[in-house]
Write an enzyme that holds these catalytic residues in place. Structure first.
Site, PDB file in Angstrom:
ATOM      1  N   SER A 144       0.801  -1.226   0.000  1.00 28.10           N
ATOM      2  CA  SER A 144       0.000   0.000   0.000  1.00 28.10           C
ATOM      3  C   SER A 144       0.834   1.277   0.000  1.00 28.10           C
ATOM      4  CB  SER A 144      -0.952   0.004   1.191  1.00 28.10           C
ATOM      5  OG  SER A 144      -0.228  -0.123   2.391  1.00 28.10           O
ATOM      6  N   LYS A 187     -12.342  -0.099  -1.037  1.00 29.10           N
ATOM      7  CA  LYS A 187     -11.430   0.573  -1.979  1.00 29.10           C
ATOM      8  C   LYS A 187     -12.029   0.443  -3.378  1.00 29.10           C
ATOM      9  CE  LYS A 187      -7.639  -0.265   1.199  1.00 29.10           C
ATOM     10  NZ  LYS A 187      -7.821   0.927   2.004  1.00 29.10           N
ATOM     11  N   HIS A 194      -5.512  -3.953  -2.218  1.00 27.86           N
ATOM     12  CA  HIS A 194      -5.196  -3.106  -3.378  1.00 27.86           C
ATOM     13  C   HIS A 194      -5.045  -3.912  -4.670  1.00 27.86           C
ATOM     14  CE1 HIS A 194      -4.626   0.397  -0.788  1.00 27.86           C
ATOM     15  NE2 HIS A 194      -4.050  -0.444   0.056  1.00 27.86           N
TER      16      HIS A 194
HETATM   17  C1  LIG Z   1      -3.346  -3.478   2.651  1.00 24.97           C
HETATM   18  C2  LIG Z   1      -4.503  -3.048   3.494  1.00 24.97           C
HETATM   19  N1  LIG Z   1      -5.120  -3.955   4.270  1.00 24.97           N
HETATM   20  C3  LIG Z   1      -6.161  -3.612   5.059  1.00 24.97           C
HETATM   21  C4  LIG Z   1      -6.646  -2.327   5.094  1.00 24.97           C
HETATM   22  C5  LIG Z   1      -7.810  -1.989   5.993  1.00 24.97           C
HETATM   23  O1  LIG Z   1      -8.968  -1.910   5.261  1.00 24.97           O
HETATM   24  P1  LIG Z   1     -10.221  -0.988   5.680  1.00 24.97           P
HETATM   25  O2  LIG Z   1      -9.876   0.410   5.317  1.00 24.97           O
HETATM   26  O3  LIG Z   1     -11.330  -1.579   4.894  1.00 24.97           O
HETATM   27  O4  LIG Z   1     -10.408  -1.150   7.145  1.00 24.97           O
HETATM   28  C6  LIG Z   1      -6.055  -1.359   4.292  1.00 24.97           C
HETATM   29  C7  LIG Z   1      -6.587   0.027   4.326  1.00 24.97           C
HETATM   30  O5  LIG Z   1      -5.945   1.001   4.187  1.00 24.97           O
HETATM   31  C8  LIG Z   1      -4.954  -1.724   3.472  1.00 24.97           C
HETATM   32  O6  LIG Z   1      -4.335  -0.805   2.706  1.00 24.97           O
END
Ligand SMILES: Cc1ncc(COP(=O)(O)O)c(C=O)c1O
Length: 402
Positions: free
Chosen positions: A191, A250, A219
């Site tokens: 990310s 997302k 992602h």
């Molecule tokens: C790689 C990754 N996993 C999990 C999450 C968490 O997801 P959520 O925003 O749906 O709580 C994010 C969110 O930024 C993320 O980038």
């Protein structure tokens, strides 16, 4: 009279964060938490009364506001109301939740799936349900914070390997006692850097050392693979991941997270994972929107192709201007600035020219690697990407980055 304790660590933390925010605000360098007043297709937004082009959203396929998805959410409110007034295990499960889970399982090619109320919570609960005190969990150093927190919560021994370094992953697997249960957890697309995990090698090593594999596809859904089904499709592999995790917030314009995999594993999560048992179910509108979004991804595959074209235009344009976009291969495009101040200054110039982009600074990334984390979506037009590139170039020159 209000008194603050002199050596109170909590007061110290409060002061630290407030000073940091106020210093940035005073220098007109604070751009976080800005309320968005209007959202036109997720790309053209209104902020502080100004029309801006959004380059910081995770709406990768531009699905926010899609008529079919909006209609599904509205119909769900009419049918079920706005809440679930309960946890999934007790009175919170609606027919809609099961339909959503079947849709996700179909999309991910698994026997079953289970949903939770956020992606963050999904990682916490998945890891801490799978492993515990006498087990080992092995993570890529750049895994998302929710994975790290899940590992810490689990109480398992945490080992971390150098980013996407298969030799280092093997070193960890070798070091772990062969008799101990091992879980490897990686992001599909990282990310902060936008690069892709070397899945074929990770799978090979997990098999060789008898480890379970969990992959976070936050992602990669809608981004990787010809039809946007994610990392396995990208590498031409099928069902090599034991536990597929993703978010509904997302590419999918809703809220929540999911796990997909074997039916017996999902059955366990429905009875043993604390986020399923002790936290409220997804609201009907969000569940319906998510279900419709998975359908739209498959019905409109041209969006995935458009995202690929847009990402290439954006990355190539930035590189041609002299920026270092690190190792990105996807729609997450880091623009390396160096010191935190340079990243803030670059963002200030961009925002003043109506490009909405935000900095990522220490401690979220190591000092000296501050960057803009720009994202491009399928909803940007080539002309909009060109306009942003022009602004980035001017801003980069003024901030002394290029
Ligand atoms: C790689 C990754 N996993 C999990 C999450 C968490 O997801 P959520 O925003 O749906 O709580 C994010 C969110 O930024 C993320 O980038």
């Amino acid at each position: 009279m209000e008194e603050t304790l002199v050596n109170d660590k909590i007061e110290e933390r409060i002061r630290f964060w407030n000073n940091r925010v106020e210093t940035l605000q005073a220098a007109d360098l604070y751009f976080y938490n800005q309320p968005i007043e209007e959202l036109h297709g997720g790309v053209r937004v209104q902020v502080r009364g100004r029309e801006m082009l959004m380059f910081a959203s995770y709406s990768y396929l531009g699905l926010i506001g899609h008529p079919k998805i909006n209609a599904a959410a509205k119909a769900a409110i009419d049918e079920y109301g706005t809440g679930t007034h309960g946890v999934r295990l007790l009175a919170g499960t609606l027919k809609l939740h099961r339909e959503l889970e079947e849709t996700i399982a179909h999309f991910k090619g698994t026997a079953d799936a289970v949903t939770f109320s956020s992606g963050y919570v999904t990682n916490l609960t998945a890891i801490s349900t799978l492993v515990g005190r006498h087990d080992v969990v092995i993570c890529d150093k750049l895994n998302h914070a929710s994975i790290v927190d899940g590992c810490l919560l689990s109480g398992a021994t945490l080992m971390r390997f150098r980013h996407n370094d298969m030799k280092d992953l093997e070193r960890c697997l070798k070091r772990a006692d062969p008799a101990v249960t091992k879980l490897v957890v990686v992001d599909a697309v990282f990310s902060m850097d936008g690069d892709i995990i070397d899945l074929p090698h990770v799978v090979g090593l997990c098999r060789k050392y008898n480890a379970w594999l969990m992959v976070d596809e936050a992602h990669s859904i809608g981004v990787l693979g010809k039809t946007g089904r994610g990392i396995e499709e990208h590498f031409g592999l099928e069902n090599v991941i034991d536990l597929k995790m993703g978010t509904l917030s997302k590419t999918v314009p809703s809220l929540g997270g999911y796990l997909a995999g074997r039916r017996d594993v999902m059955q366990m999560f429905r009875h043993a994972s604390r986020a399923f048992i002790f936290s409220a179910a997804l609201p009907p509108a969000q569940a319906a929107a998510a279900k419709a979004a998975f359908e739209v991804i498959l019905e409109e595959p041209e969006r995935v192709e458009q995202l690929r074209r847009n990402s290439a235009q954006f990355i190539n344009g930035l590189k041609a201007a002299g920026f270092d976009t690190m190792r990105t291969e996807t729609a997450i495009v880091p623009v390396l600035c160096g010191a935190d101040e340079k990243a803030f200054s670059m963002v200030q110039h961009c925002q003043h020219e109506d490009i909405f982009v935000l900095p990522v600074v220490s401690p979220a990334v190591p000092e000296g690697l501050a960057r803009l984390r720009a994202t491009v979506t399928a909803a940007h037009t080539p002309a909009e990407i060109d306009r942003a590139l022009g602004v980035f170039e001017r801003a980069g020159k003024r901030a002394g980055i290029i």
